[in-house]
Write an enzyme that holds these catalytic residues in place. Structure first.
Site, short mmCIF file in Angstrom:
data_model
loop_
_atom_site.label_atom_id
_atom_site.label_comp_id
_atom_site.label_asym_id
_atom_site.label_seq_id
_atom_site.Cartn_x
_atom_site.Cartn_y
_atom_site.Cartn_z
N ASP A 149 -103.04 41.75 27.93
CA ASP A 149 -103.09 42.42 26.62
C ASP A 149 -103.25 43.93 26.76
O ASP A 149 -103.94 44.56 25.95
CB ASP A 149 -104.22 41.82 25.77
CG ASP A 149 -104.17 42.31 24.32
OD1 ASP A 149 -103.10 42.75 23.88
OD2 ASP A 149 -105.22 42.28 23.65
N TYR A 150 -102.64 44.52 27.78
CA TYR A 150 -102.62 45.99 27.84
C TYR A 150 -101.78 46.52 26.68
O TYR A 150 -100.71 46.00 26.39
CB TYR A 150 -102.03 46.47 29.16
CG TYR A 150 -102.99 46.42 30.31
CD1 TYR A 150 -103.99 47.39 30.46
CD2 TYR A 150 -102.91 45.40 31.27
CE1 TYR A 150 -104.87 47.34 31.53
CE2 TYR A 150 -103.79 45.35 32.33
CZ TYR A 150 -104.77 46.32 32.46
OH TYR A 150 -105.64 46.27 33.51
N GLU A 151 -102.29 47.58 26.03
CA GLU A 151 -101.61 48.14 24.87
C GLU A 151 -101.30 49.63 25.03
O GLU A 151 -100.60 50.21 24.19
CB GLU A 151 -102.45 47.89 23.62
CG GLU A 151 -102.73 46.40 23.42
CD GLU A 151 -103.49 46.09 22.14
OE1 GLU A 151 -103.75 47.03 21.35
OE2 GLU A 151 -103.84 44.90 21.93
N HIS A 152 -101.81 50.24 26.11
CA HIS A 152 -101.59 51.67 26.37
C HIS A 152 -101.28 51.84 27.86
O HIS A 152 -101.88 51.15 28.70
CB HIS A 152 -102.82 52.49 25.97
CG HIS A 152 -103.27 52.22 24.57
ND1 HIS A 152 -102.68 52.79 23.47
CD2 HIS A 152 -104.25 51.41 24.09
CE1 HIS A 152 -103.27 52.36 22.38
NE2 HIS A 152 -104.23 51.53 22.72
N GLN A 211 -98.48 39.42 18.76
CA GLN A 211 -99.43 39.85 17.74
C GLN A 211 -98.71 40.11 16.41
O GLN A 211 -98.48 41.25 16.00
CB GLN A 211 -100.18 41.10 18.20
CG GLN A 211 -101.00 40.88 19.47
CD GLN A 211 -101.77 42.12 19.86
OE1 GLN A 211 -102.39 42.80 19.03
NE2 GLN A 211 -101.75 42.45 21.15
#
Length: 301
Positions: A149-152, A211
């Site tokens: 769930d890395y988002e950056h 998501q």
């Protein structure tokens, strides 16, 4: 002629069989837990014995645990509520419910007062550190899988793909995990990284926790179905799960048609499961939508 007949027979069989593999309802229910430190426990969450239930601990992050966290190049530390979600409590909930598995999620949106960045110094160093540190945590907690769930990002899509792909490959080959999932959302940078991973390592990724709650608040049922179809095409052949959030953020909410959309997906044999963000937010409402989700999933077959 014989070769032509064999090829034609193979083609027909493939046409008949492949859709039944890719399009099938599932009784899988997944829920993130522990990110908000509001004392929620596994035992607080209602568990329907007729579904496959995955708790996902949020989060393990490759940052220091100091007051000013900094990246550690794959050396993961625990950032979930480990007082209430400890190894004995993992064992207890799994012993009490044979249908429960527990995973951990990597990364998340933030750490301390800033973003949690994917920031490896090199593929080899990050993978080596990640395999070592995560194996230790997974064995200590008796966990079953991981979620990405890395988002950056401070690395290009290809580096992300190689790091995460090699991590999943090694953990599976070593028997440390039995499943892996990814948690992208509809953002150009995010999608470029996860689609690169999917192209190279999609065969090792068991679930796509897309998501859908990151879409605009007020999403309609028809829009949700359209988004679902788009992401199913992006992650072709993957088990894309329907999702909602109980923190009042965005997407199609349970109050405004989420279960109508799921019933439509079910009629199309496309309800591969449901996941929720998050148990921490649902506790105050008595987990009413978790109960409703699991009741729907329990009769998907």
């Amino acid at each position: 002629m014989e070769f032509s007949k064999l090829f034609f027979t193979f083609f027909i069989l493939q046409t008949l069989l492949v859709p039944s593999i890719q399009s099938a309802n599932s009784d899988l229910f997944r829920e993130y837990i522990g990110a908000e430190f509001n004392n929620v426990r596994f035992s607080d969450v209602p568990i329907n014995s007729n579904v496959e239930f995955h708790f996902i601990l949020a989060f393990a992050i490759d940052y220091t645990t100091s007051s000013s966290p900094s990246p550690t190049d794959g050396q993961f530390n625990i950032f979930w509520d480990s007082d209430n979600l400890s190894p004995p409590q993992v064992s207890s909930i799994k012993n009490a419910h044979s249908n429960v598995k527990v995973a951990l999620s990597l990364g998340g949106d933030s750490v301390g007062n800033g973003h949690a960045y994917f920031n490896p110094s090199s593929v080899d160093s990050w993978v080596s550190n990640a395999v070592s540190s995560l194996t230790k945590i997974i064995k200590e907690y008796n966990l079953d899988g991981i979620d990405i769930d890395y988002e950056h990002f401070k690395a290009d899509p290809e580096t992300f793909s190689e790091c995460i792909g090699k991590l999943i490959t090694t953990l599976k080959q070593n028997g440390v995990i039995s499943f892996a999932s990814i948690a992208p959302f509809d953002d150009d940078q995010v999608q470029s990284h996860y689609l690169a991973l999917w192209r190279s390592y999609g065969h090792l990724i068991d679930y796509v926790n897309f998501q859908f709650y990151a879409y605009d608040q007020g999403t309609t049922v028809d829009q949700f179905i359209s988004y679902f179809q788009t992401q199913s095409s992006n992650y072709n052949g993957g088990k894309v799960l329907a999702s909602f959030a109980t923190d009042g953020s965005g997407g199609l909410s349970p109050e405004n048609g989420f279960f109508t959309a799921c019933s439509r997906l079910k009629s199309q044999q496309n309800l591969h499961g449901i996941f929720v963000w998050s148990a921490d937010d649902s506790m105050s409402g008595g987990f009413r939508y978790e109960k409703q989700s699991q009741s729907l999933l329990a009769i998907t077959h």
